[in-house]
Design an enzyme around this catalytic site. Structure first.
Site, PDB file in Angstrom:
ATOM      1  N   GLU A   1      -1.992  14.122   2.717  1.00 20.39           N
ATOM      2  CA  GLU A   1      -0.560  14.322   2.484  1.00 20.39           C
ATOM      3  C   GLU A   1      -0.254  14.255   0.990  1.00 20.39           C
ATOM      4  OE1 GLU A   1       1.842  13.069   6.372  1.00 20.39           O
ATOM      5  OE2 GLU A   1       1.252  11.336   5.185  1.00 20.39           O
TER       6      GLU A   1
ATOM      7  N   GLY B   1       0.814  -1.202   0.000  1.00 25.62           N
ATOM      8  CA  GLY B   1       0.000   0.000   0.000  1.00 25.62           C
ATOM      9  C   GLY B   1       0.851   1.258   0.000  1.00 25.62           C
TER      10      GLY B   1
ATOM     11  N   CYS C   1       9.531  10.452   9.297  1.00 29.23           N
ATOM     12  CA  CYS C   1      10.013   9.987   7.996  1.00 29.23           C
ATOM     13  C   CYS C   1      10.927  10.997   7.322  1.00 29.23           C
ATOM     14  CB  CYS C   1       8.827   9.659   7.085  1.00 29.23           C
ATOM     15  SG  CYS C   1       7.650  11.001   6.892  1.00 29.23           S
ATOM     16  N   CYS C   2      10.665  12.303   7.529  1.00 28.13           N
ATOM     17  CA  CYS C   2      11.396  13.329   6.777  1.00 28.13           C
ATOM     18  C   CYS C   2      12.851  13.517   7.209  1.00 28.13           C
ATOM     19  CB  CYS C   2      10.649  14.662   6.846  1.00 28.13           C
ATOM     20  SG  CYS C   2       9.051  14.652   5.993  1.00 28.13           S
TER      21      CYS C   2
END
Length: 662
Positions: free
Chosen positions: A342, A215, A426-427
């Site tokens: 997002e 996904g 995550c960034c």
């Protein structure tokens, strides 16, 4: 095979003119990018590890500790209600997330390239210990997921739509490849090869295998990297399978939901456009859904198009590229205006103050653009890679490498600032790994050609026909457009050197050993091609005019009508309160105002600023009225603009990219 030289994926039908990026250890960067890599190596890489530990991520992967399982969850969404940043489970003692393996993978990748840049035995020891934990955690059949082994055992491969299993595997694979290339250590590479073997045994078109895909795309481009470094064709074929299978009917996510007793329609995001599985990839022509997922998918598609010479994938990618760049792209190279998904909304919906423009999404655009260049030098992709690199992506990292943006708006009233960490982290490692590996984006190597995609101080080492060649690039880019390139070869060697002529450059000149080259005759798709037998000491000089420009948005972009953005070379500029005072929305820039560039070596690490004479609407004589029939008085003001990537590195305050025209 050495740590710095990738193997060819055996028997892969790679077109002869395919271009592959040089591995990070084969490119040394200095100057502008060297400073940024040094900041990541000196500070960011260690911070990423420390913040992962502070978030208690080690507890999830360490099999020698008690499982941080959820006993009395504060918020425990069903698998069908995983939120847009990943399902979060908060127990009485620890908060854990299903995508933490991905954060470790990106942290390892950042550390790997940082260790290549700068020795750090302490950090290397810490990363080796993390790798040891993953080695102990791995099951006999190769399976490796801290979430499904430590938090939700017994449910592996039951919810690919929501639960990030293959996504996490992909980032760990990329970390493994990086750590092997940078350090020569292959323990994590061997671990991830065993896991990739298990995935290949589990998924595929063969009878008895699952017909699924993730996904959250990422495994596809990671498997390509794994195939290139190991020479194992089955990893490339598996990546192609995941691309080919996506969106086919009967839809795997529907069947998967029914198999676990769930209603396929009870999907948090309601539409499979969210993860780009609404149609087979070759039928897609609209960029939709979650922006990072889209960029990773298109990156994988581009890799497979390159490796297999797949024109049907190339055609789909070009349609998607045109859609993104003509309808849904911020001038900074940021993408994805909406926080809700997002990602993408509707054509020309590009709000400035509420722009989501996630750092990861702009990094993903860099990935996609760089992989499109695998099919041959073309400035439409390289120019966009440069735009996203210099603006929308590195804005996500402070100049000293310690603080991060998740969102990258184009306007701020003074309340938007970098943060130390994020619940969905995550960034930080994504921008860290991209900057640390920047050398791999500079050049592309084919059988008998080298393409120079990016300019700046650097040295590239590569082989043509099995013979070593070095290319030394000297430039003060992006502040100056003068580029000198010297070729160093032990013996004369014939190959084509492709040099990008950026679309933003109004005037360019090219010389080889002092002789002018007819750029018009030599240039195709925005690259000048020089074919010759190169000898040691040959010198190429490229002079790119660093043009200043006013940029205007398509009139369909309602937020930018009557406004102007400023650019110089590849850089987009903004005005900050610290230089211009508050009330930036009251500043106007007349069309006839002259733009001037100023080198300021002591500002923000050494930059070029822009200035112009504008006007400012005053409030002093307005009084208390909210409205009145007379316009406000204006006064002359000198505005000062700095590169967008450097904003919020000084005193906090307002920021604005799009200025009113007056």
């Amino acid at each position: 095979m050495t740590a710095s030289q990738p193997a060819a994926a055996t028997d892969t039908a790679r077109p002869k003119l395919a271009f592959r990026p040089l591995p990070v250890p084969q490119v040394d960067v200095r100057g502008f990018w060297g400073d940024r890599v040094d900041a990541v190596a000196a500070k960011t890489a260690g911070i990423l590890y420390d913040r992962c530990v502070e978030a208690r991520m080690l507890e999830q992967i360490d099999p020698d500790r008690p499982s941080p399982g959820v006993v009395i969850p504060f918020h425990s969404p069903s698998p069908d209600e995983a939120d847009e940043q990943g399902a979060e489970f908060t127990g009485s003692t620890v908060t854990t997330q299903m995508f933490w393996d991905s954060d470790w993978g990106k942290t390892i990748e950042t550390a790997a390239y940082s260790l290549y840049r700068r020795r750090n035995p302490e950090l290397e020891k810490k990363i080796d210990a993390v790798i040891d934990m993953y080695g102990k955690l791995q099951q006999e059949d190769g399976y490796l997921s801290s979430w499904y082994q430590r938090i939700q055992p017994g449910l592996r491969w039951t919810n690919l739509r929501d639960c990030h299993e293959l996504y996490c595997a992909g980032h760990l694979i990329e970390g493994a490849v990086a750590y092997y290339q940078a350090t020569g250590k292959r323990k994590l590479l061997d671990i991830m090869c065993r896991y990739a073997d298990h995935i290949a045994d589990t998924f595929g078109p063969e009878l008895g295998k699952k017909k699924g895909y993730c996904g959250h795309e990422e495994i596809e481009l990671a498997l390509v990297k794994l195939a290139r470094v190991t020479g194992e064709k089955k990893y490339m074929d598996l990546a192609k399978y995941f691309i080919d299978q996506r969106g086919l009917e009967p839809h795997y996510f529907d069947e998967e939901a029914r198999a676990r007793g769930a209603d396929p329609k009870a999907y948090h995001f309601k539409t499979y456009e969210y993860n780009q599985s609404h149609k087979p990839v070759r039928e897609q022509d609209k960029v939709v859904g979650h922006a990072v997922r889209a960029m990773y998918l298109y990156s994988g598609m581009a890799d497979i198009a390159t490796e297999y010479g797949d024109d049907s994938l190339r055609a789909a990618l070009d349609r998607l590229w045109d859609d993104l760049t003509t309808k849904s792209l911020y001038v900074t190279g940021g993408i994805g205006p909406s926080a809700h998904n997002e990602g993408f909304t509707s054509d020309y919906d590009l709000p400035n103050e509420t722009a989501y423009a996630e750092t990861c999404a702009s990094v993903g655009l860099v990935f996609w653009a760089s992989r499109m260049l695998g099919m041959g030098p073309n400035a439409r992709y390289a120019d966009m890679m440069e735009r996203a690199l210099y603006n929308g992506s590195i804005s996500g990292l402070s100049l000293d490498g310690s603080l991060f943006f998740y969102e990258n708006p184009l306007e701020s009233r003074g309340g938007h600032h970098r943060w130390k960490w994020h619940r969905c982290p995550c960034c930080p490692p994504n921008i860290g790994r991209m900057v640390a590996s920047i050398g791999s984006y500079f050049y592309g190597l084919a059988d008998d050609a080298l393409a120079v995609h990016l300019y700046g101080d650097s040295t590239a080492r590569f082989e043509i026909a099995g013979r070593p060649v070095s290319l030394v690039q000297t430039s003060n880019y992006p502040w100056d457009g003068a580029v000198a390139i010297e070729v160093e070869a032990e013996a004369p060697i014939a190959f084509t050197l492709h040099l990008r002529i950026p679309a933003w450059c109004r005037n360019a000149a090219l010389k080889v050993n002092g002789k002018m080259v007819d750029l018009a005759a030599a240039t195709s798709d925005g690259y000048a091609a020089i074919r010759r037998e190169w000898q040691k000491g040959d010198r190429v000089e490229l002079d790119l005019e660093m043009s200043m420009a006013r940029l205007f948005a398509n009139p369909e972009v309602r937020q930018d009508i009557g406004r102007v953005a400023l650019a110089r070379g590849p850089l987009i500029y903004c005005v900050e309160e610290t230089d211009n005072g508050g009330g930036l929305h009251r500043i106007a820039l007349p069309r006839e105002a002259k733009l001037e560039a100023h080198a300021e070596p002591n500002l923000l690490g050494g930059i070029v600023t822009l200035s112009a004479i504008g006007s400012r609407a005053g409030t002093e004589n307005w009084g208390s009225d909210l409205y009145r029939p007379e316009p406000p008085a204006t006064e002359e003001t000198t505005l000062k603009a700095v590169p967008y990537f450097a904003w919020d590195n000084r005193d906090p305050g307002e920021m604005l990219v799009w200025l009113r025209e007056g």
